[in-house]
Design an enzyme around this catalytic site. Structure first.
Site, PDB file in Angstrom:
ATOM      1  N   LYS A  67       0.812  -1.225   0.000  1.00  0.00           N
ATOM      2  CA  LYS A  67       0.000   0.000   0.000  1.00  0.00           C
ATOM      3  C   LYS A  67       0.848   1.279   0.000  1.00  0.00           C
ATOM      4  O   LYS A  67       0.428   2.305  -0.529  1.00  0.00           O
ATOM      5  CB  LYS A  67      -0.935   0.000   1.212  1.00  0.00           C
ATOM      6  CG  LYS A  67      -2.004  -1.095   1.188  1.00  0.00           C
ATOM      7  CD  LYS A  67      -3.006  -0.887   0.064  1.00  0.00           C
ATOM      8  CE  LYS A  67      -4.143  -1.903   0.112  1.00  0.00           C
ATOM      9  NZ  LYS A  67      -5.039  -1.787  -1.072  1.00  0.00           N
ATOM     10  N   GLU A  89      -9.982   5.611   3.159  1.00  0.00           N
ATOM     11  CA  GLU A  89     -10.774   4.507   3.692  1.00  0.00           C
ATOM     12  C   GLU A  89      -9.799   3.361   3.941  1.00  0.00           C
ATOM     13  O   GLU A  89      -8.734   3.303   3.309  1.00  0.00           O
ATOM     14  CB  GLU A  89     -11.843   4.073   2.681  1.00  0.00           C
ATOM     15  CG  GLU A  89     -11.383   3.103   1.578  1.00  0.00           C
ATOM     16  CD  GLU A  89     -10.356   3.690   0.609  1.00  0.00           C
ATOM     17  OE1 GLU A  89     -10.304   4.914   0.474  1.00  0.00           O
ATOM     18  OE2 GLU A  89      -9.615   2.903  -0.024  1.00  0.00           O
ATOM     19  N   SER A 356       1.783  -9.713  -1.044  1.00  0.00           N
ATOM     20  CA  SER A 356       1.490  -8.274  -0.966  1.00  0.00           C
ATOM     21  C   SER A 356       1.672  -7.681   0.421  1.00  0.00           C
ATOM     22  O   SER A 356       1.862  -6.483   0.560  1.00  0.00           O
ATOM     23  CB  SER A 356       0.077  -8.013  -1.473  1.00  0.00           C
ATOM     24  OG  SER A 356      -0.842  -8.809  -0.763  1.00  0.00           O
TER      25      SER A 356
END
Lengths: 375, 271
Positions: A67, A89, A356
């Protein structure tokens, strides 16, 4: 809409701006920890006795997941636009943490919207965000998960567009977000492709990544889109099973609809009301999927499979015990599919799995799932 | 054909602004919604917006979020909303606008919703999350059966874009008074008359103002520079508090108060 038009103009200009790209690359290298390694999971591959599994180690990035690639990019863009406040969010909390992190780094205010159910599941990440100086708004509406957090972030943004930049965490939401987030995450596939060629002297036979909204998968797939010999496989969360209705598999079991400013496959009833998604992993718990994944599926370039909660937890345990790598529950879905495929393939085949994120944040959930009390 | 343009023309001839209440269909149930609408017209409402409830009402504040949740819990679906419109149409000639989010309309089928809404007696659509760039299919389908697609303007909409939006719109333009979601506000932005006046320089369509309106003095003020006063959340709050029993009486009382304040102000302006 004017805010989106302003954003699109600014972004389309900056994506060709070498100064901006160099600045982004500098932060990714010096702060986030890029490039991340490509790691050959030898013991896991030996155990499965088939194709060789390579892991793209996004779990080693600062803040623990891919991210951060995107939040650094969007925060730099926000700064160029003169915005002083970031909102986001978050589902698993990884995107919220990554946003709060760059807000601290660049001295911006930050407010994160998170569903009450996810706050419960991911209390550690809530604490991290607060420590980083962000305000966390607990969203009690709807299913109290990621989609409701996105509703609430959009509601905030409508009222605050003049000084606020909405940092969307996935390849979803209104244009230009799906495009922009893909571009910021494409560094994953660009690196992995080079690394495969350097270490294996060839491209993988398949790229495998989990798909909620689908940002890590788009980031991995994009560099391989023209490599016809490379199969692209997205793994959706089947939750308790597709037939139970308690899942998050929008491509496998959804219909085309419009939500959050994009047209894509959605979990919805026959009258167009959005259904609640379910997954053991908060980051996959979203009833939609990025529109480019819908296109990749419908055009036949990528295929999408599903993995249940049980399979994901089994995969997490197997990777942990064979490699000493604890994956995030999201990423464990991708690992689970590789575990399914590898034994049926010869040794010379190569699977590239996007790891990830790391699993630290999920220890409470996994312990609860396995019936272990941590207190 | 849509009743919206003739209704605004008649009001304009009388020098009056329209009072347009919004009710979420099915909150708390469809029979009560019917009663609420008829009572509103009896109090002098000029048109009504019937809300099609949606699971993810991202442009709405807490009051209308709860209203939609109650309506969905009561089993309200788009086909049943159309039945409500058809029932109302047997009793009233006022314009009825279907107000909602795009997905329920899209899922029902754009051509089909236009045809069925026209058959039920509706006059137009307002889709809060459908930008003008994406609205062509609905506009074409609606125009084919004589219905309007009402477009939204925000305080941040640049003048050039107001022109583009107005070109594709019909019926009236809905000017969102505040930057933010629906819900009553103690204060409305003082620059609102200028913003509406600026929009008027680019379009001849009537302009209604909504979002945030709850008090008689606000309605009277808006009626001085806009063609319609739209009120929603304030009514939904009264329905939430009063329920089936007292909801209709309370919403009618508020609408009566707003209507009188608008007339008194108009009389002062002309007198």
């Amino acid at each position: 809409m004017p805010a989106l038009i302003e954003l699109e103009r600014a972004y389309l200009r900056l994506r060709r701006d070498t100064g901006f790209r160099r600045q982004l690359a500098t932060w990714l290298r010096g702060y986030a920890g890029r490039p991340t390694p490509l790691y050959f999971a030898r013991r896991l591959s030996d155990r499965l006795g088939g194709a060789r599994i390579h892991l793209k180690r996004e779990d080693l990035l600062h803040t623990g997941a891919h991210k951060i690639n995107n939040t650094i990019g969007q925060a730099l863009l926000a700064r160029r636009l003169g915005k002083t406040r970031l909102i986001a969010e978050t589902g698993a909390g990884q995107h919220g943490v990554a946003t709060a992190t760059v807000a601290a780094l660049f001295g911006m205010r930050c407010e994160v919207f998170m569903g009450a159910e996810d706050v419960r599941r991911q209390s550690l990440n809530v604490f991290r965000m607060k420590l980083l100086g962000a305000t966390v708004h607990v969203v009690e509406s709807g299913s109290r998960t990621l989609k409701d957090a996105m509703n609430e972030a959009l509601r905030d943004w409508i009222a605050t567009v003049t000084d606020t930049f909405y940092v969307v965490g996935s390849v979803a939401g209104p244009h230009p977000y799906p495009l922009m987030v893909r571009d910021f995450q494409a560094v994953i596939g660009d690196e992995a492709r080079r690394q495969m060629l350097a270490t294996c002297r060839r491209l993988p036979d398949a790229c495998i990544a989990c798909v909620g909204g689908g940002s890590n998968a788009m980031g991995l797939f994009h560099a391989f889109r023209r490599d016809r010999g490379v199969e692209l496989i997205g793994v959706e969360a089947a939750g308790r099973g597709l037939d139970t209705g308690a899942h998050a598999a929008s491509l496998a079991a959804g219909q085309v609809g419009v939500l959050h400013g994009n047209k894509t496959y959605l979990l919805q009833d026959e009258t167009g009301q959005i259904r609640n998604a379910h997954s053991i992993s908060a980051g996959l718990d979203y009833p939609g999927v990025g529109p480019e994944h819908a296109w990749l599926r419908d055009s036949g370039r990528a295929r999408y499979v599903t993995v249940t909660d049980d399979e994901a937890v089994d995969a997490l345990r197997l990777l942990t015990s064979t490699e000493g790598v604890i994956p995030a529950l999201e990423s464990a879905h991708a690992v689970a599919h590789a575990i399914r495929l590898a034994p049926g393939m010869p040794r010379q085949r190569l699977l590239l799995v996007n790891l990830s994120g790391r699993g630290d944040k999920d220890m409470g959930t996994v312990a609860e799932y396995l019936g272990v009390s941590l207190t | 054909m849509s009743r919206i343009a003739p209704a605004f023309a008649a009001l304009r001839a009388r020098g009056e602004a329209a009072l347009v209440p919004y009710f979420t269909a099915g909150d708390p149930d469809l029979d009560t919604t019917r009663e609420l609408v008829l009572a509103a017209f009896a109090e002098g409402a000029d048109a009504v917006e019937i809300g099609v409830p949606f699971s993810d009402p991202m442009a709405d504040g807490p009051v209308l979020q709860r209203s939609a949740a109650r309506a969905l819990a009561a089993g309200t679906t788009l086909p049943r909303v159309l039945e409500l419109v058809a029932e109302l149409r047997r009793d009233v000639e006022h314009p009825i606008v279907l107000f909602g989010y795009y997905n329920p309309f899209f899922r029902y089928g754009v051509e089909r919703i236009a045809a069925d809404a026209a058959a039920a007696g509706a006059d137009g659509f307002l889709c809060v999350d459908l930008p003008p760039e994406e609205a062509a299919p609905l506009r074409t389908a609606a125009a084919g059966v004589g219905l309007d697609v009402i477009a939204l303007l925000a305080p941040t909409t640049p003048p050039g874009r107001v022109r583009t939006i107005a070109r594709g719109a019909s019926g009236f333009l809905y000017f969102v008074s505040v930057l933010g979601t629906t819900g009553a506000r103690a204060e409305l932005p003082p620059g609102l008359p200028d913003l509406v006046a600026r929009a008027r320089r680019t379009t001849d369509l009537p302009i209604g103002v909504g979002f945030g309106v709850s008090r008689p003095e606000q309605a009277a003020w808006i009626a001085g520079f806009a063609d319609a006063v739209i009120v929603g959340s304030a009514l939904a709050r009264l329905i939430e508090e009063g329920g089936r029993q007292d909801g209709p009486a309370r919403t009618s009382a508020l609408l009566g108060t707003l209507r009188r304040a608008m007339r008194d102000a108009a009389a002062r302006r002309t007198g």
